[in-house]
Design a protein around this motif. Structure first.
Motif, PDB file in Angstrom:
ATOM      1  N   ILE A  47      48.122  76.304 139.180  1.00  0.00           N
ATOM      2  CA  ILE A  47      47.073  76.424 138.169  1.00  0.00           C
ATOM      3  C   ILE A  47      47.694  75.961 136.852  1.00  0.00           C
ATOM      4  CG2 ILE A  47      45.388  77.977 137.121  1.00  0.00           C
ATOM      5  CD1 ILE A  47      45.282  77.952 140.170  1.00  0.00           C
ATOM      6  N   VAL A  48      47.096  74.968 136.241  1.00  0.00           N
ATOM      7  CA  VAL A  48      47.650  74.408 135.009  1.00  0.00           C
ATOM      8  C   VAL A  48      46.739  74.734 133.837  1.00  0.00           C
ATOM      9  CG1 VAL A  48      48.098  72.247 133.789  1.00  0.00           C
ATOM     10  CG2 VAL A  48      48.808  72.495 136.175  1.00  0.00           C
TER      11      VAL A  48
ATOM     12  N   LEU B  55      51.451  79.530 138.098  1.00  0.00           N
ATOM     13  CA  LEU B  55      50.650  79.286 136.903  1.00  0.00           C
ATOM     14  C   LEU B  55      51.510  78.501 135.930  1.00  0.00           C
ATOM     15  CD1 LEU B  55      48.139  79.798 135.095  1.00  0.00           C
ATOM     16  CD2 LEU B  55      49.148  81.979 134.447  1.00  0.00           C
ATOM     17  N   VAL B  56      51.125  77.258 135.685  1.00  0.00           N
ATOM     18  CA  VAL B  56      51.911  76.412 134.785  1.00  0.00           C
ATOM     19  C   VAL B  56      51.252  76.422 133.414  1.00  0.00           C
ATOM     20  CG1 VAL B  56      52.767  74.083 134.362  1.00  0.00           C
ATOM     21  CG2 VAL B  56      52.595  74.930 136.713  1.00  0.00           C
ATOM     22  N   LEU B  57      51.914  77.048 132.451  1.00  0.00           N
ATOM     23  CA  LEU B  57      51.369  77.118 131.092  1.00  0.00           C
ATOM     24  C   LEU B  57      52.052  76.055 130.236  1.00  0.00           C
ATOM     25  CD1 LEU B  57      51.420  81.001 130.657  1.00  0.00           C
ATOM     26  CD2 LEU B  57      49.430  79.551 131.127  1.00  0.00           C
ATOM     27  N   VAL B  58      51.269  75.222 129.603  1.00  0.00           N
ATOM     28  CA  VAL B  58      51.845  74.171 128.767  1.00  0.00           C
ATOM     29  C   VAL B  58      51.609  74.539 127.313  1.00  0.00           C
ATOM     30  CG1 VAL B  58      51.883  71.715 128.270  1.00  0.00           C
ATOM     31  CG2 VAL B  58      51.206  72.513 130.542  1.00  0.00           C
ATOM     32  N   ASN B  59      52.669  74.846 126.607  1.00  0.00           N
ATOM     33  CA  ASN B  59      52.531  75.198 125.202  1.00  0.00           C
ATOM     34  C   ASN B  59      52.508  73.935 124.357  1.00  0.00           C
ATOM     35  OD1 ASN B  59      52.482  76.522 122.758  1.00  0.00           O
ATOM     36  ND2 ASN B  59      54.708  76.742 122.685  1.00  0.00           N
ATOM     37  N   ASP B  60      51.312  73.624 123.862  1.00  0.00           N
ATOM     38  CA  ASP B  60      51.108  72.374 123.138  1.00  0.00           C
ATOM     39  C   ASP B  60      51.381  72.587 121.640  1.00  0.00           C
ATOM     40  OD1 ASP B  60      50.329  69.871 122.419  1.00  0.00           O
ATOM     41  OD2 ASP B  60      48.188  70.178 122.719  1.00  0.00           O
ATOM     42  N   GLY B  61      52.620  72.980 121.336  1.00  0.00           N
ATOM     43  CA  GLY B  61      53.011  73.127 119.935  1.00  0.00           C
ATOM     44  C   GLY B  61      52.276  74.231 119.200  1.00  0.00           C
ATOM     45  N   SER B  62      52.075  75.373 119.844  1.00  0.00           N
ATOM     46  CA  SER B  62      51.398  76.485 119.167  1.00  0.00           C
ATOM     47  C   SER B  62      52.232  76.973 117.999  1.00  0.00           C
ATOM     48  CB  SER B  62      51.196  77.654 120.127  1.00  0.00           C
ATOM     49  OG  SER B  62      50.483  77.251 121.259  1.00  0.00           O
TER      50      SER B  62
ATOM     51  N   VAL C 154      54.937  82.471 136.933  1.00  0.00           N
ATOM     52  CA  VAL C 154      54.454  81.868 135.689  1.00  0.00           C
ATOM     53  C   VAL C 154      55.536  80.925 135.203  1.00  0.00           C
ATOM     54  CG1 VAL C 154      53.746  82.287 133.319  1.00  0.00           C
ATOM     55  CG2 VAL C 154      53.165  83.934 135.114  1.00  0.00           C
ATOM     56  N   ARG C 155      55.207  79.648 135.085  1.00  0.00           N
ATOM     57  CA  ARG C 155      56.187  78.653 134.650  1.00  0.00           C
ATOM     58  C   ARG C 155      55.712  78.043 133.344  1.00  0.00           C
ATOM     59  NH1 ARG C 155      56.549  77.609 140.887  1.00  0.00           N
ATOM     60  NH2 ARG C 155      58.122  79.227 141.202  1.00  0.00           N
ATOM     61  N   VAL C 156      56.653  77.707 132.501  1.00  0.00           N
ATOM     62  CA  VAL C 156      56.285  77.344 131.138  1.00  0.00           C
ATOM     63  C   VAL C 156      56.889  75.998 130.745  1.00  0.00           C
ATOM     64  CG1 VAL C 156      56.359  78.074 128.730  1.00  0.00           C
ATOM     65  CG2 VAL C 156      56.265  79.796 130.540  1.00  0.00           C
ATOM     66  N   ILE C 157      56.049  75.144 130.177  1.00  0.00           N
ATOM     67  CA  ILE C 157      56.529  73.904 129.570  1.00  0.00           C
ATOM     68  C   ILE C 157      56.293  74.046 128.077  1.00  0.00           C
ATOM     69  CG2 ILE C 157      56.230  71.409 129.416  1.00  0.00           C
ATOM     70  CD1 ILE C 157      54.875  71.622 132.219  1.00  0.00           C
ATOM     71  N   ASN C 158      57.331  73.829 127.300  1.00  0.00           N
ATOM     72  CA  ASN C 158      57.205  73.987 125.858  1.00  0.00           C
ATOM     73  C   ASN C 158      57.362  72.624 125.197  1.00  0.00           C
ATOM     74  OD1 ASN C 158      56.920  75.357 123.458  1.00  0.00           O
ATOM     75  ND2 ASN C 158      59.083  75.922 123.321  1.00  0.00           N
ATOM     76  N   PHE C 159      56.291  72.120 124.614  1.00  0.00           N
ATOM     77  CA  PHE C 159      56.352  70.824 123.933  1.00  0.00           C
ATOM     78  C   PHE C 159      57.110  70.952 122.611  1.00  0.00           C
ATOM     79  CE2 PHE C 159      52.287  68.521 125.639  1.00  0.00           C
ATOM     80  CZ  PHE C 159      52.909  68.356 126.853  1.00  0.00           C
ATOM     81  N   SER C 160      57.623  69.818 122.149  1.00  0.00           N
ATOM     82  CA  SER C 160      58.341  69.820 120.872  1.00  0.00           C
ATOM     83  C   SER C 160      57.386  69.893 119.686  1.00  0.00           C
ATOM     84  CB  SER C 160      59.199  68.567 120.766  1.00  0.00           C
ATOM     85  OG  SER C 160      58.364  67.426 120.766  1.00  0.00           O
ATOM     86  N   ARG C 161      56.122  69.558 119.914  1.00  0.00           N
ATOM     87  CA  ARG C 161      55.083  69.655 118.875  1.00  0.00           C
ATOM     88  C   ARG C 161      53.725  69.574 119.560  1.00  0.00           C
ATOM     89  NH1 ARG C 161      52.784  64.607 118.463  1.00  0.00           N
ATOM     90  NH2 ARG C 161      54.105  62.802 118.818  1.00  0.00           N
ATOM     91  N   ASN C 162      52.660  69.532 118.765  1.00  0.00           N
ATOM     92  CA  ASN C 162      51.328  69.408 119.350  1.00  0.00           C
ATOM     93  C   ASN C 162      51.061  67.961 119.766  1.00  0.00           C
ATOM     94  OD1 ASN C 162      48.179  68.753 118.569  1.00  0.00           O
ATOM     95  ND2 ASN C 162      48.417  70.693 119.641  1.00  0.00           N
TER      96      ASN C 162
ATOM     97  N   GLY D 112      51.282  69.266 132.579  1.00  0.00           N
ATOM     98  CA  GLY D 112      51.145  70.331 133.573  1.00  0.00           C
ATOM     99  C   GLY D 112      51.053  69.754 134.978  1.00  0.00           C
ATOM    100  N   ALA D 113      50.244  68.701 135.122  1.00  0.00           N
ATOM    101  CA  ALA D 113      50.083  68.089 136.448  1.00  0.00           C
ATOM    102  C   ALA D 113      51.373  67.383 136.874  1.00  0.00           C
ATOM    103  CB  ALA D 113      48.919  67.103 136.427  1.00  0.00           C
ATOM    104  N   ASP D 114      52.144  66.863 135.912  1.00  0.00           N
ATOM    105  CA  ASP D 114      53.428  66.232 136.240  1.00  0.00           C
ATOM    106  C   ASP D 114      54.403  67.253 136.830  1.00  0.00           C
ATOM    107  OD1 ASP D 114      52.614  63.809 135.291  1.00  0.00           O
ATOM    108  OD2 ASP D 114      53.645  63.955 133.364  1.00  0.00           O
TER     109      ASP D 114
END
Ligand code: UDP
Ligand code: MG
Length: 336
Positions: free
Chosen positions: A12-13, A43-50, A68-76, A86-88
């Motif tokens: 789930i992304v 559950l893949v949570l993608v943090n889009d620069g919050s 719960v797995r997390v991807i943290n972007f460097s910015r928005n 997330g799909a990647d």
């Protein structure tokens, strides 16, 4: 690297941009629904620069439950790019894209899974009712989907969003597509495969506010149209023909009126109006070319779609494999 990494059946992304108030409830609802059905999920949570506490909450959720797995972007980087990431990274046999704000009820996922097990490779969710949206949003959205279906070759089902289930086959194809201006709901239809829809009632946002102000919505709509249609570019040609035709009629009319001694076309107002009108059309046409040109420029730069600061809970090889496709290797003479 995560030694306990286990490949799930279902990923789930959810893209997340400043959703601190929602994340625990999102996790609870997803877990409740999927555990209740005995599914093996992540559950893949993608943090889009919050800029709020979203990432901290995600990390805590990950610490408490490694699914719960997390991807943290460097910015928005934007909603569509977050979905892409997330799909990647997702490893499931099926990947479900869902908004983090619980407007897409997790319970609908079960219906999607049922269709998937029947053999459908793409199951999109069709909104049969939308709660708590302004009439303006409803009107513009309905207009936009009808417009895009009219002028583009892709048949995006009416009233669908990004809430959808994609089989691994579809995800793998989408991972090859590295367009910068991505309109995921169009792309996932464009790839084909066996598709079907399930109906659902779109709920109100659980908390917080929409992250799609009018400006972003317009960008998004333009991305959708320009990625699938050249019609706006051809409009200049059509308008050119129409106006040229009109002016020929105008010329003939003027000559006839002059010869019959009429004073109808004296004065500068008519000249000025005609010149301003053509000037306006020319500027609009230039602007349309500019929209396409800017997008072409962004595509040829071939920058990575997103930059990940950290990823929590994925297997090491997933991280490496999921890196955005690198630009073409430099040619021999470029290196020399
Ligand atoms: N979102 C995102 N990046 C952005 C904007 C939005 O990841 O730059 C996420 C947001 O957190 C939510 C989803 O995209 O999970 C949809 O956004 P939102 O609910 O604000 O849009 P709406 O439902 O109002 O169209
Ligand atoms: Mg929303």
């Amino acid at each position: 690297m995560n030694k306990n990494y286990e490949r799930p059946t279902l990923s789930i992304v959810a893209p997340v941009f400043n959703e601190e108030l929602i994340l625990p409830e999102l996790y609870r609802r997803v877990a409740e629904t999927l555990d209740g059905a005995g599914e093996n999920w992540e559950l893949v949570l993608v943090n889009d620069g919050s800029s709020d506490r979203s990432f901290k909450i995600m990390s805590e959720l990950h610490a408490a439950d490694p699914r719960v797995r997390v991807i943290n972007f460097s910015r928005n980087f934007g909603h569509q790019i977050a979905i892409t990431a997330g799909a990647d990274y997702a490893q499931g046999d099926a990947v479900v894209i869902i908004d983090a704000d619980l407007q897409d009820p997790p319970a609908v996922i079960l219906e999607m899974i049922a269709k998937w097990r029947e053999g459908y490779e793409l199951v999109y969710a069709v909104r049969k009712q939308r709660k708590g949206e302004t009439w303006f949003k409803l009107f513009t959205a309905s207009f936009f989907y009808r417009l895009i279906n009219r002028i583009t070759g892709v048949r995006i089902p009416l009233d669908t969003g990004d809430f959808r289930l994609m089989d691994r086959k579809v995800v793998d194809v989408l991972r090859e597509i590295r367009e910068y201006h991505r309109f995921m709901r169009g792309l996932s239809v464009w790839v084909g495969f066996k598709q079907t829809g399930v109906h659902y009632v779109r709920e109100e946002r659980f908390a917080g506010e929409t992250k799609y102000p009018l400006r972003k919505m317009l960008r998004f709509a333009l991305d959708g149209i320009t990625s699938f249609s050249h019609l706006p570019l051809q409009l200049a040609t059509y308008m050119g023909f129409i106006i040229a035709g009109l002016s020929v009629i105008g010329i003939i009319l003027t000559i006839i009126l002059r010869l019959s001694g009429s004073q109808a076309f004296l004065g500068q107002a008519s000249t000025l109006v005609a010149v301003l009108f053509i000037g306006g059309i020319q500027l609009i046409s230039l602007g349309i070319i500019g929209e396409y040109l800017g997008r072409i420029y962004n595509e040829v730069k071939r920058r990575p779609l997103y930059i990940v600061r950290e990823a929590l809970g994925f297997a090491a090889e997933v991280e490496t494999a999921a890196r955005p496709a690198s630009p073409l290797p430099p040619s021999a003479d470029a290196v020399a």
